[in-house]
Scaffold this motif. Structure first.
Motif, PDB file in Angstrom:
ATOM      1  N   SER A 127       0.768   2.558   4.418  1.00 16.55           N
ATOM      2  CA  SER A 127       0.889   1.307   3.665  1.00 16.55           C
ATOM      3  C   SER A 127       1.949   0.401   4.278  1.00 16.55           C
ATOM      4  N   HIS A 128       3.032   0.990   4.841  1.00 17.10           N
ATOM      5  CA  HIS A 128       4.081   0.190   5.468  1.00 17.10           C
ATOM      6  C   HIS A 128       3.532  -0.514   6.714  1.00 17.10           C
ATOM      7  N   GLU A 131       1.301  -3.344   5.702  1.00 15.67           N
ATOM      8  CA  GLU A 131       2.100  -4.455   5.172  1.00 15.67           C
ATOM      9  C   GLU A 131       2.678  -5.298   6.302  1.00 15.67           C
ATOM     10  N   SER A 139       0.339  -2.630  -0.680  1.00 14.06           N
ATOM     11  CA  SER A 139       0.284  -2.074  -2.035  1.00 14.06           C
ATOM     12  C   SER A 139      -1.143  -1.720  -2.449  1.00 14.06           C
ATOM     13  N   ARG A 140      -2.117  -2.120  -1.648  1.00 10.72           N
ATOM     14  CA  ARG A 140      -3.525  -1.850  -1.971  1.00 10.72           C
ATOM     15  C   ARG A 140      -4.081  -0.742  -1.077  1.00 10.72           C
TER      16      ARG A 140
END
Length: 481
Positions: A127-128, A131, A139-140
């Protein structure tokens, strides 16, 4: 920090327990990684909650990539002998699906956070990364990843990753970021194309990202290019034209060599009335499927060699790039500090001499003598001045060395970008330039003859591991006879 360090050691212990049963050769490799970690800890090149062993995937990875409706899910279901993935003519899954073995008979589907939050999987903290390239999308993570379990012996000891297609623009940046990540980690990449749409227009995204961008990779041999659902072309007057169009499109993308396959799934195959043509199609299909399956079964062997190669590369890069770069940074820091202090000293002496000469010329010796007598008459006068002078020299010294270290950061970051050495060189450099570190000491913390011997021992162990694998899988001793 202690809790995270303990968690790391627990994770490595669990890995050792798994390897003790699955692959004892790699159990010793973990110990060699631990030896390299200890060197990095002593030198300040790694935190105690980090390990070189966690920077590579230990599970063999097979990635299934390609266009929408190219038969990826059907191929996976047929290979595993279970209907794990949904299949159909339309796009049925827009997420990356990580399929792992489970002894349970019931297959389970878990959200992407199960992968993003578990360091044992190759998508830990993905996720990082998403992003960074697509703000707000990290966040998805559940819309990008999912985890599935399957009780298939063919899946034991390996991971299969099914990807969404490359035709849609939605979430495109995040999808391509994950695709690049799994391509780098995978031991085998199957790139699927649809024989029903072999023209370049439908294949453009796949050709660009999975062919043109990968042909110059040093591990290009792990890519298999597959024209699937070839049975759909059996009714054509000249089905060879379909294969020729596909090969031509791939050739135009820059790929002129490599392994190409033409297959279709026997379970959902279109009936071919012409018996001669059917036998010819089935013969080619079975030969290609058998070859693909052999490569898929062999990933465990390839991963074992790849892990040892990663260990050897880490040690080699550590000794060849990391340590010399840290030593060079310290030499530059020491030289810059000493040169600056020498210049400041010369400037101070020059200023004092200038002031002394002017004082004698303008005021005469009587005034200067009176001033010195005044200082002597003050209690602790000369001692106070001497102490003040020493304090000023100390402050100037530490200020100069600190500024010298800061001035080297742009150069150091540039060199790090060029070399990309293992370990945190900046953290080690900051540790070696702290106020209590004497400037005259030349070598970095933890670096010496003992450390060099430890690294040599790890390198020698790599050769031993390779020989053990060779004896296990090739038995070269038989070639001598």
């Amino acid at each position: 920090m202690t809790s995270t360090a303990d968690a790391l050691q627990q994770r490595l212990s669990e890995l050792e327990s798994h390897l003790e049963q699955e692959n004892p050769v790699l159990l010793n490799v973990v110990q060699s990684f631990r030896a390299l970690d200890r060197v990095a800890y002593r030198m300040g090149l790694m935190e105690s909650n980090q390990s070189f062993a966690t920077q590579i995937p230990w599970w063999p990875l097979i990635s299934i990539l390609g266009t929408f409706s190219s038969g990826k899910s059907t191929f996976i279901n047929y290979y595993l002998g279970q209907k794990v993935q949904r299949s159909g003519n339309q796009a049925v899954d827009d997420r990356f699906t990580v399929i792992v073995y489970s002894p349970e008979d019931v297959s389970r589907t878990l959200p992407g956070v199960a992968l993003d939050s578990d360091p044992r999987f190759p998508f830990f903290r993905m996720s990082h990364a998403i992003e960074e390239v697509a703000g707000g999308e990290g966040s998805r993570i559940d819309t990008y990843l999912q985890l599935k379990t399957c009780n298939s012996e063919r899946l034991r000891g390996k991971i299969i990753i099914d990807s969404p297609g490359f035709d849609a623009d939605a979430q495109r940046t995040g999808v391509l970021r994950i695709t690049d990540h799994i391509i780098d980690l995978s031991d085998l990449v199957l790139v699927f194309f649809d024989a029903r749409h072999p023209e370049p227009g439908a294949m453009r995204d796949t050709l660009k990202h999975l062919v043109a961008d990968t042909i110059k990779r040093p591990d290009a041999g792990k890519f298999l290019y597959i024209l699937n659902q070839l049975d759909s072309a059996a009714g054509e007057d000249n089905p060879e034209d379909v294969v020729a169009a596909w090969l031509r499109a791939i050739g135009e993308a820059g790929l002129t060599a490599g392994r190409f396959y033409t297959i279709y799934c026997p379970e959902v195959a279109i009936h071919i009335p012409d018996e001669h043509r059917r036998r010819r199609f089935e013969k080619k299909r079975d030969e290609d499927l058998a070859d693909i399956y052999r490569r898929m079964e062999n990933v465990e062997v390839e991963r074992a060699y790849r892990i040892i190669a990663a260990l050897r590369k880490s040690v080699t890069d550590f000794a060849r790039d990391t340590v010399p770069l840290l030593q060079e940074a310290m030499r530059r820091w020491r030289r810059r500090t000493l040169v600056t202090e020498t210049l400041l000293l010369l400037m101070a002496v020059s200023a004092f001499m200038t002031w002394s000469l002017k004082s004698q010329h303008w005021q005469g010796l009587t005034y200067r003598a009176d001033w010195l007598e005044l200082v002597k008459s003050i209690p602790w006068g000369l001692g106070a001045l001497e102490g003040l002078g020493v304090l000023v020299v100390i402050l100037v010294h530490f200020g100069v060395r600190h500024l010298a270290a800061l001035s080297l950061m742009p150069w150091l970051r540039k060199r790090l970008a060029q070399l990309n050495p293992p370990g945190h060189v900046i953290a080690a450099f900051e540790k070696n330039t702290r106020f209590w570190r004497p400037v005259i000491l030349g070598r970095p913390f933890g670096w010496g003859r003992k450390t060099r011997v430890e690294l040599d021992e790890v390198l020698q162990s790599c050769e031993s591991y390779i020989q053990t694998l060779n004896e296990r899988f090739t038995n070269p001793n038989r070639l001598k006879g």
